[in-house]
Design an enzyme around this catalytic site. Structure first.
Site, PDB file in Angstrom:
ATOM      1  N   ASP A 177     -22.973  17.143 -23.691  1.00 16.28           N
ATOM      2  CA  ASP A 177     -21.697  17.243 -23.897  1.00 16.28           C
ATOM      3  C   ASP A 177     -20.822  16.201 -23.176  1.00 16.28           C
ATOM      4  O   ASP A 177     -19.673  16.154 -22.549  1.00 16.28           O
ATOM      5  CB  ASP A 177     -21.031  18.592 -23.137  1.00 16.28           C
ATOM      6  N   HIS A 208       0.690  -1.128   0.042  1.00 17.47           N
ATOM      7  CA  HIS A 208      -0.042   0.058  -0.025  1.00 17.47           C
ATOM      8  C   HIS A 208       0.996   1.424   0.026  1.00 17.47           C
ATOM      9  O   HIS A 208       0.577   2.240  -0.892  1.00 17.47           O
ATOM     10  CB  HIS A 208      -0.932  -0.147   1.247  1.00 17.47           C
ATOM     11  N   GLU A 232       1.557   5.549  12.675  1.00 16.41           N
ATOM     12  CA  GLU A 232       0.418   5.280  13.336  1.00 16.41           C
ATOM     13  C   GLU A 232       0.186   3.629  13.524  1.00 16.41           C
ATOM     14  O   GLU A 232      -0.405   3.344  14.647  1.00 16.41           O
ATOM     15  CB  GLU A 232      -0.677   5.380  12.150  1.00 16.41           C
ATOM     16  N   ASP A 233       0.815   2.851  12.768  1.00 16.55           N
ATOM     17  CA  ASP A 233       0.593   1.307  12.872  1.00 16.55           C
ATOM     18  C   ASP A 233       1.615   0.531  13.417  1.00 16.55           C
ATOM     19  O   ASP A 233       1.289  -0.642  13.771  1.00 16.55           O
ATOM     20  CB  ASP A 233       0.112   0.884  11.467  1.00 16.55           C
ATOM     21  N   HIS A 285       4.308   6.542   5.611  1.00 16.60           N
ATOM     22  CA  HIS A 285       3.189   7.203   6.003  1.00 16.60           C
ATOM     23  C   HIS A 285       2.560   6.594   7.126  1.00 16.60           C
ATOM     24  O   HIS A 285       2.061   7.296   7.792  1.00 16.60           O
ATOM     25  CB  HIS A 285       2.547   7.869   4.736  1.00 16.60           C
ATOM     26  N   ASP A 292      -2.409   8.625  -0.727  1.00 17.54           N
ATOM     27  CA  ASP A 292      -2.898   7.396   0.226  1.00 17.54           C
ATOM     28  C   ASP A 292      -4.241   6.995  -0.123  1.00 17.54           C
ATOM     29  O   ASP A 292      -4.620   6.044  -0.109  1.00 17.54           O
ATOM     30  CB  ASP A 292      -2.787   7.963   1.635  1.00 17.54           C
TER      31      ASP A 292
HETATM   32 MN    MN Z   1      -2.396   4.606   4.388  1.00 18.82          MN
END
Ligand code: MN
Length: 648
Positions: free
Chosen positions: A260, A48, A76-77, A72, A139
């Site tokens: 259009d 990812h 967080e993880d 990134h 992301d």
């Molecule tokens: Mn992410």
């Protein structure tokens, strides 16, 4: 699965080996940190962040941004800290990762207050360093491209957030490429059925008009060649499915009236050439008056520049042609990101002045207001420059398209209010019904039930709702006028309680109630509404009992179905099934095979193992519906199916 060498290939286009080296280290670091994690699709997590970094590499962003994209999600993880990143990759990269992490921790849940607060945080992060938002966009774009592997409930929430928050920001920052892709993924995730149908329609139209467009392209090339001018490129273009859908929904027009759908973009070598080629194009196909727009002289707020012209194409088919230089095209697709693209000589790429001014305004707003909701309202005015916001007398906010008139407002409040609109008051002064509204005005409507719409109203209203309501009311007015002299209109015959026979789903001075959706075969009762129209309800409709109890109307009429009713009638069905891709295909196939139309199809309130499908189908009568329910019930992954909304 995305591998590092693919990112490396993209980077080597614009970075030296020496510059790619730390990026490779960042990749190995991220791969280590996420080693035990997997995506819902089953792939290792690091695929990812690699994909997000590759999106940014395609845009030629600087090495710090690429490294931060790879890293990134580590704050967080994983157990990685800010200092760890700073130690290995420098403080700048660590700051970017920290910025993205702060944004990631924010969720735009449905609760209004929380959402406004989060929106504010997002804006602030952006004013700090725009690259944070570029990474967040990449992301989100990759997450949207893999959204199919998420459970349905989560899918809908993320798609909605993308549609309402991320796509408008991409638009405001001029990142057209992102905006279109984000909207398309969201639309597909939120309304898979409508998306699939529209896609098929567009494909059909494309096949249909292929010949026409080849003809236009050949004519253009030949004429330009004769004159000795050669544009750098002629590109056929197609309206995005989301904008087709929006146009149909907002203007209430069928697909066949979207003119259009297809057009051409001509890329030139210089600004002067844009105007020169415009002259040539206008000599080949006649321009439609009033449709020429010069966004080169007056760029859009997000910096977009181009000439747009609408032409009478072959066979009278309208044809939009855009002319712009290659540079303008690059900015139109990448917006703010174009200014961050890595330039070897010129490291300090300046932001375009409009965008800079906008970011400055966001920072100023933040200083002025403590109320998150007020902040989001202010921001919305900037994010959606084509809309205006006005206040009702109760202080509620109504949004209307720019150019909407006082009468459009009346119809936006309610069809009845529009139909009987007598006067509109703005700031305690009456204004003409054709008055174009401005942002922030308080608007009040005075009605008179004896007044009805007249045809001149159609000349100045702009919203689809006002137009269709006025046409509808005018048609009814004609029917009233056609009654023989001396005969009172239906509304005055009510004392006699005549028996009205329903012959068809359309026409006549009657409507079918939305609350109970009667279909032929149902026992029914008629009831006059304030506009003297008979509304047909199912005899046991709960809503109807309330109306009788209120006694303020209470004007009844006996109605019954004719022996042979023509047309189709909408009816709501609820299906509970297993969460399985086949369930949608199965249901829609059964309905189609029995000759029913699906008017709406929504998947919602879904548990991981169960889907709740809410659809409106059009049927001929009760027997037709019963057959349909039986065949849906027979599907193996369907647990329950019933008519109506309420559980039973
Ligand atoms: Mn992410």
């Amino acid at each position: 699965m995305f591998a590092f060498y693919e990112l490396q290939k993209r980077l080597s286009v614009y970075l030296s080996e020496k510059q790619i080296l730390p990026v490779a280290r960042a990749y190995l670091y991220a791969a280590d940190a996420h080693e035990t994690q997997f995506r819902s699709s089953g792939e290792p997590y690091v695929t990812h962040t690699l994909a997000a970094a590759s999106i940014l590499a395609d845009m030629h962003l600087d090495p710090d941004t690429i490294m931060a994209a790879l890293l990134h999600d580590v704050l967080e993880d994983t157990h990685t800290s800010f200092d760890d990143i700073a130690k290995h990759f420098g403080e700048k990269v660590a700051r970017l990762v920290e910025g993205v992490t702060k944004l990631t921790q924010i969720h735009f849940e449905s609760r209004k207050e929380a959402q406004a607060e989060n929106f504010r945080k997002m804006m602030l992060a952006m004013t700090g360093d725009v690259r944070v938002i570029l990474i967040k966009m990449a992301d989100r774009l990759h997450n949207m491209s893999t959204i199919a592997s998420l459970p349905a409930k989560k899918r809908y929430r993320i798609a909605l957030e993308t549609m309402e928050i991320y796509a408008p920001i991409a638009h405001r920052l001029g990142m057209n490429h992102f905006k279109l892709a984000l909207e398309d993924y969201s639309f597909q995730a939120m309304y898979p059925w409508r998306y699939a149908i529209l896609k098929e329609y567009v494909a059909r139209a494309r096949r249909h008009r292929k010949h026409l467009f080849e003809k236009v392209e050949n004519t253009l090339m030949k004429t330009l060649g004769k004159l000795g001018v050669s544009p750098s490129q002629i590109i056929g273009r197609e309206k995005s499915l989301t904008s087709v859908y929006r146009k149909m929904r907002d203007r209430g027009v069928p697909f066949s009236e979207i003119m259009d759908l297809f057009g051409f973009r001509i890329l030139t070598h210089s600004t002067a050439e844009c105007y020169q080629l415009l002259g040539v194009v206008h000599s080949i196909f006649k321009p439609i008056p009033g449709k020429f727009k010069d966004y080169i002289a007056i760029p859009k707020a997000n910096g977009y520049q181009s000439l747009h012209t609408l032409l009478f194409g072959p066979y009278g088919v309208p044809l939009e042609i855009q002319l712009r230089t290659k540079d303008m095209d690059h900015i139109a697709e990448n917006g703010i990101a174009a200014h961050w693209q890595y330039k070897i000589q010129n490291d300090a790429a300046a932001l375009p002045s409009e965008t800079n001014a906008w970011l400055q305004k966001v920072a100023d707003l933040e200083g002025q207001t403590n109320d998150a909701l007020e902040f989001i309202q202010n921001m919305k005015m900037d994010l959606f420059p084509d809309e205006i916001y006005v206040f009702t007398p109760k202080g509620e906010i109504l949004s209307l398209p720019r150019g909407a008139t006082a009468l459009d407002y009346a119809y936006a409040v309610h069809t009845e209010v529009g139909d009987h609109c007598k006067e509109v008051i703005i700031n305690r002064r009456p204004v003409p019904l054709s008055y174009p509204l401005l942002n922030g005005q308080s608007v009040e409507v005075i009605t008179d039930p004896t007044l009805y719409p007249n045809a001149t109203w159609l000349h100045f209203v702009v919203t689809g709702k006002a137009k269709s309501s006025i046409r509808h009311a005018l048609k009814e007015g004609q029917e009233r006028a056609l009654l023989p002299e001396g005969q009172a209109p239906l509304s005055q015959l009510k004392k006699k309680k005549p028996l009205i026979v329903i012959h068809s789903s359309k026409g006549m001075n009657l409507d079918f109630a939305h609350c109970c959706q009667p279909i032929p075969g149902d026992p029914v009762k008629g009831f006059y509404n304030a506009a003297h129209k008979i509304i047909v309800h199912v005899s046991h409709c709960e809503h109807l009992e309330d109306l009788i109890a209120q006694k303020n109307h209470g004007k009844w009429v006996e109605v019954e179905w004719s022996q042979q009713v023509t047309g189709f009638f909408p009816v709501r069905l609820t299906v509970i099934g297993q969460n399985n891709v086949g369930v949608i295909a199965g249901i829609t196939r059964e309905i189609a095979e029995l000759g029913g139309n699906i008017r709406e199809f929504n998947l919602h309130e879904t548990l991981e193992i169960e889907v709740h499908i809410d659809l409106i189908v059009e049927v001929q009568d009760r027997a037709h519906l019963a057959k349909m329910i039986r065949s849906i019930r027979r599907l193996t992954y369907v647990k329950r199916v019933w008519r109506g909304l309420n559980d039973k």
